[in-house]
Design an enzyme around this catalytic site. Sequence first.
Site, PDB file in Angstrom:
ATOM      1  N   CYS A  49      -1.637   6.394   8.767  1.00 20.11           N
ATOM      2  CA  CYS A  49      -0.387   5.945   8.167  1.00 20.11           C
ATOM      3  C   CYS A  49       0.769   6.736   8.771  1.00 20.11           C
ATOM      4  O   CYS A  49       0.615   7.913   9.092  1.00 20.11           O
ATOM      5  CB  CYS A  49      -0.425   6.156   6.660  1.00 20.11           C
ATOM      6  SG  CYS A  49       0.974   5.453   5.770  1.00 20.11           S
TER       7      CYS A  49
ATOM      8  N   HIS B 188      -3.320  -2.826   3.948  1.00 14.35           N
ATOM      9  CA  HIS B 188      -2.751  -1.471   3.941  1.00 14.35           C
ATOM     10  C   HIS B 188      -1.348  -1.502   3.320  1.00 14.35           C
ATOM     11  O   HIS B 188      -1.033  -0.686   2.453  1.00 14.35           O
ATOM     12  CB  HIS B 188      -2.696  -0.942   5.381  1.00 14.35           C
ATOM     13  CG  HIS B 188      -2.076   0.399   5.532  1.00 14.35           C
ATOM     14  ND1 HIS B 188      -2.830   1.547   5.680  1.00 14.35           N
ATOM     15  CD2 HIS B 188      -0.782   0.792   5.566  1.00 14.35           C
ATOM     16  CE1 HIS B 188      -2.005   2.586   5.801  1.00 14.35           C
ATOM     17  NE2 HIS B 188      -0.759   2.142   5.734  1.00 14.35           N
ATOM     18  N   GLU B 189      -0.521  -2.440   3.762  1.00 12.87           N
ATOM     19  CA  GLU B 189       0.848  -2.520   3.250  1.00 12.87           C
ATOM     20  C   GLU B 189       0.884  -2.947   1.785  1.00 12.87           C
ATOM     21  O   GLU B 189       1.696  -2.434   1.005  1.00 12.87           O
ATOM     22  CB  GLU B 189       1.698  -3.463   4.106  1.00 12.87           C
ATOM     23  CG  GLU B 189       1.940  -2.962   5.518  1.00 12.87           C
ATOM     24  CD  GLU B 189       2.557  -1.575   5.587  1.00 12.87           C
ATOM     25  OE1 GLU B 189       3.410  -1.244   4.738  1.00 12.87           O
ATOM     26  OE2 GLU B 189       2.193  -0.811   6.493  1.00 12.87           O
TER      27      GLU B 189
ATOM     28  N   HIS C  52       0.436  -0.065  -0.493  1.00 13.60           N
ATOM     29  CA  HIS C  52       1.662   0.708  -0.739  1.00 13.60           C
ATOM     30  C   HIS C  52       2.445   0.141  -1.916  1.00 13.60           C
ATOM     31  O   HIS C  52       3.038   0.900  -2.692  1.00 13.60           O
ATOM     32  CB  HIS C  52       2.554   0.745   0.500  1.00 13.60           C
ATOM     33  CG  HIS C  52       2.050   1.632   1.590  1.00 13.60           C
ATOM     34  ND1 HIS C  52       1.688   2.955   1.397  1.00 13.60           N
ATOM     35  CD2 HIS C  52       1.841   1.395   2.909  1.00 13.60           C
ATOM     36  CE1 HIS C  52       1.290   3.487   2.531  1.00 13.60           C
ATOM     37  NE2 HIS C  52       1.373   2.557   3.468  1.00 13.60           N
TER      38      HIS C  52
END
Length: 125
Positions: free
Chosen positions: A48, A90-91, A94
């Site tokens: 990241c 992954h995003e 967040h």
Amino acid sequence: PQIGITRRAVVVDVSKTKLGRDNNHGLLTMVNPEILECEGHHILCEGCQRSPDDTGNVARAEEIVVQFLDRDGHEKIIRASGFEAVAIQHELDHLEGRLFIDYLSPLKQQRIRKKMTKAARRERV
């Protein structure tokens, strides 16, 4: 949320990366994205920008179906696979307050969090 509009947004573009250039949707601006389906799984070494020197093996779906609004407010549904699917997952993590390190062993998490805390302190000085 303070004005009655709750939107979650991410931008993903893997078209210029080695792993994503042959299988991608280009620049994706996704508002209120939701994964509708997941298929398969694989373990990839992930990192990241928040902690660029640290990586770890993370299990992700190989293929996903995502529903979202584009930047013009039109509803879209896409099927993403490979590296693009990993980047989207992954995003979206967040948006839920999760980092890739949350998937790692407690010992590795502790080591990385300690480094991130030190780096943040240095930035404030």
